[in-house]
Design a protein around this motif. Structure first.
Motif, short mmCIF file in Angstrom:
data_model
loop_
_atom_site.label_atom_id
_atom_site.label_comp_id
_atom_site.label_asym_id
_atom_site.label_seq_id
_atom_site.Cartn_x
_atom_site.Cartn_y
_atom_site.Cartn_z
N MET A 127 0.84 -1.19 0.00
CA MET A 127 0.00 0.00 0.00
C MET A 127 0.87 1.24 0.00
O MET A 127 1.91 1.30 0.67
CB MET A 127 -0.91 -0.01 1.23
CG MET A 127 -1.99 1.06 1.21
SD MET A 127 -3.09 0.85 -0.19
CE MET A 127 -4.27 2.14 0.11
N THR A 128 0.46 2.26 -0.75
CA THR A 128 1.22 3.49 -0.85
C THR A 128 0.30 4.69 -0.61
O THR A 128 -0.92 4.59 -0.71
CB THR A 128 1.85 3.64 -2.24
OG1 THR A 128 0.81 3.73 -3.22
CG2 THR A 128 2.78 2.46 -2.55
N SER A 154 0.02 7.19 -2.59
CA SER A 154 -0.65 7.52 -3.85
C SER A 154 -1.88 6.65 -4.08
O SER A 154 -2.88 7.10 -4.63
CB SER A 154 0.33 7.40 -5.03
OG SER A 154 0.85 6.09 -5.13
N LYS A 155 -1.85 5.38 -3.62
CA LYS A 155 -3.01 4.51 -3.76
C LYS A 155 -4.15 5.00 -2.85
O LYS A 155 -5.32 5.00 -3.25
CB LYS A 155 -2.63 3.07 -3.39
CG LYS A 155 -3.79 2.08 -3.41
CD LYS A 155 -4.28 1.79 -4.81
CE LYS A 155 -5.42 0.78 -4.80
NZ LYS A 155 -5.00 -0.58 -4.42
N PHE A 211 -5.66 7.85 -4.53
CA PHE A 211 -6.46 7.38 -5.66
C PHE A 211 -7.84 6.93 -5.19
O PHE A 211 -8.86 7.24 -5.81
CB PHE A 211 -5.73 6.24 -6.37
CG PHE A 211 -6.55 5.54 -7.41
CD1 PHE A 211 -6.95 6.19 -8.57
CD2 PHE A 211 -6.91 4.21 -7.25
CE1 PHE A 211 -7.70 5.55 -9.53
CE2 PHE A 211 -7.67 3.55 -8.20
CZ PHE A 211 -8.06 4.23 -9.35
N GLU A 229 2.18 1.98 -7.88
CA GLU A 229 1.01 1.22 -7.43
C GLU A 229 -0.30 1.90 -7.83
O GLU A 229 -1.24 1.27 -8.31
CB GLU A 229 1.07 1.07 -5.90
CG GLU A 229 -0.09 0.32 -5.29
CD GLU A 229 -0.02 -1.19 -5.51
OE1 GLU A 229 -1.05 -1.85 -5.31
OE2 GLU A 229 1.06 -1.68 -5.88
N ALA A 230 -0.38 3.22 -7.62
CA ALA A 230 -1.62 3.93 -7.93
C ALA A 230 -1.93 3.87 -9.42
O ALA A 230 -3.08 3.72 -9.81
CB ALA A 230 -1.52 5.38 -7.47
N ALA A 270 -3.34 0.49 -10.32
CA ALA A 270 -4.74 0.39 -9.88
C ALA A 270 -5.63 1.20 -10.82
O ALA A 270 -6.71 0.74 -11.22
CB ALA A 270 -4.88 0.91 -8.45
N ARG A 271 -5.18 2.39 -11.18
CA ARG A 271 -5.97 3.25 -12.07
C ARG A 271 -6.11 2.61 -13.45
O ARG A 271 -7.18 2.68 -14.08
CB ARG A 271 -5.32 4.63 -12.17
CG ARG A 271 -6.17 5.66 -12.88
CD ARG A 271 -5.54 7.04 -12.81
NE ARG A 271 -5.60 7.60 -11.47
CZ ARG A 271 -4.53 7.74 -10.67
NH1 ARG A 271 -3.34 7.38 -11.08
NH2 ARG A 271 -4.68 8.26 -9.47
#
Length: 241
Positions: A30-31, A33-34, A37, A207-208, A211-212
């Motif tokens: 997990m970050t 930026s996530k 998001f 990561e984000a 996911a995007r």
């Protein structure tokens, strides 16, 4: 049953680094930026200080755990998860989670995570595929032959099960696997279209962005399916005179 949105549980406030630390054991990738998001998509809504800094409550952390577990273990799109959360936020009490599971989603335990994984991630032998879809061995052979299902190491995933179930029903209408080549070709063309559409964000490796990319691809695919359905149903409606 509430997930503390917009109501928060407890008075403790956390900054984004402390939220990441709280989630690290279960969601080490997990970050920040996530998390941002997920906020951008409307799944979480942290409070803000007068200066504009985000402040997360314990309820926000619970909500994040719930979202991330469903993503990780049940592979649900964020839109489906958001619809469920929105219903809870409106004061409704949906009996089932997306996917048909029953759960009070205050926290996601290891037992629940295991149940979600079993529901969505299991692989089937050909015997199990036939039993659960109602397909004959001949039909499964034909589906393989025409590239409509493709086992990996002799096992089939949930998508193959959905294909087999649909083809069992189509067979009852006289539509056989040999007639379904255009569907496979159309799916490949649609995937190519989706792939090109998300290429600008797919090139980013954080990561984000991943996911995007996945969420955008699902959204575009859903729109393509809606367009296809509308076009076909429009033609069918003309049969009514």
């Amino acid at each position: 049953m509430a997930l503390a949105h917009p109501e928060r549980r407890g008075s403790t406030t956390l900054n984004i680094g402390e939220v990441l630390a709280a989630l690290a054991e279960d969601f080490p990738s997990m970050t920040a930026s996530k998390i941002r998001f997920l906020e951008e998509k409307g799944l979480i809504s942290p409070q803000r200080t007068p200066a504009g800094y985000r402040q997360y409550g314990e309820g926000d952390v619970e909500r994040l755990r719930f979202i991330l577990a469903l993503q990780r273990d049940q592979y649900l799109p964020l839109k489906v998860i958001k619809d469920y959360l929105d219903a809870i936020d409106r004061g409704e009490r949906p009996e089932n989670l997306p996917g048909g599971l029953t759960l009070s989603p205050r926290a996601v335990s290891e037992d629940v995570a295991a149940e979600l994984r079993t529901t969505r991630s299991r692989l089937l032998s050909e015997e199990q595929l036939r039993a659960e879809s109602g397909a004959s061995a001949t039909l499964i052979d034909a589906l393989r032959s025409y590239g409509l299902v493709a086992p990996e190491d002799g096992r089939y995933d949930e998508h193959a099960l959905q294909v087999a179930r649909a083809c069992v029903q189509l067979e009852s209408h006289g539509i056989e696997p040999r007639h379904l080549g255009p569907f496979r070709s159309a799916a490949e063309r649609e995937f190519g279209l989706v792939e090109r559409a998300v290429a600008p964000i797919a090139s980013r490796r954080d990561e984000a962005s991943r996911a995007r990319t996945a969420e955008t691809a699902r959204e575009i695919s859903d729109l393509c399916l809606s367009l296809h359905r509308a076009l076909v149903h429009g033609r069918i409606s003309r049969m009514e005179g």
